[in-house]
Design an enzyme around this catalytic site. Sequence first.
Site: not given
Length: 415
Positions: A163, A303, A314, A336, A341, A400
């Site tokens: 991502c 994010h 975050e 998002k 996403h 990830f």
Amino acid sequence: MSRRVVITGLGLVTPLAVGVEETWTALCAGKSGVGEITRFDTTGFDTRIAAEVEDFHAEDFLTRKEAKRTERFIAYAIAASMMAREDSGLKIDETNGHRVGVITGCGLGGLAYLEQTAYAVREKGPRRVSPFFIPMLIGNMAPGMVSIYLGAKGPNSSVATACAAGTHAVGDSFKAIQRGAADAMITGGVESVITPTCIAGFNAMKALSTRNEQPQRASRPFDRERDGFVVGEGCGILVLEALDHALERGAHIYAEIIGYGMSGDGFHMTAPPPDGDGALRCMEAALSDAGIEPQAVDYINAHGTSTQLNDMCETVAIKTVFGDHAKGGLAVSSTKSMTGHLLGGAGGIETVFTALTLQTGVIPPTINLDQPSDGCDLDYVPHKARKAAVTIAMTNSFGFGGTNASLILRRHPAA
């Protein structure tokens, strides 16, 4: 001395619209691109919603023959790159093609075609495999085909950092121009994996929202009722140029890129550390690269995935890095909430959105933020877009494997 780098062209294919102006208008209006999955039968799936791209026709950018043998994610990349190059007015020919490169990010490549081909081999044997199978599968075929279509023969590569891939691609392109390896770069992120195995795989991880009866309210970053992210698809591409190169040809400048940070969590395959260590070091690295203090940042495109762990970690990282500034004067929002996403494509569209925030003075909202979760207490620009004087903005992407990327953009006087 390293060269300054500016953004001169934008291209978008998103769940909100095909095109930059159309997408930005929908985004600032708080429109959601999430709906029921139409690509396959979702019977038996825990999640039956996604943010699909609608009204995209590859034949608008490719010949009918080419469109048939081009996987969806590659077609998105070609289309968005064509838009961005046209928007920039950059002419690419035999005299300068070797000084124009292409780097894009992509997490999973041609997963849809892989599924189809695996099924065909199992049911009908190996002779049913197309000679285009491998070229339609591999992620680096996106920048490869963009290079072919646009004649860009400079640095060419593909980033596969989950991502964070799109943001890493833009950052790597920024550095390529800084060090003199290219005069211009076509860069961003792309993804199209709304497929049975993708949805089933994320469901097995309990990562996706199952708010199937209210798809447009499913992606709700920082909200108490968030229950997972929504898979999206699309592509965001930018044309980056050395400042002197852009000024010489009288190019329109959206913004200047001034900082790029990277880090690794070294913690867990999929979960971020509770103290946000990797994310905070990434943001600090970007600030250091830009040579600015945290208080100089006016806005962060977060994010903000709408998962329990990411949103909290975050937020913790932002508080640590920005201190008192995070409590007053720093706006944070997650687009998002509207696009879903895009995985490897997220950083591409979100860097475009960040540049447009600087250009227009409008911060897109975080929709569906009805009740902020405990500990999620920043200014997330809930529900409605906000007019604001934004001079410096950051965009974050965390993937990830614990791979992180942050970019810092600044409004340029020429904008």
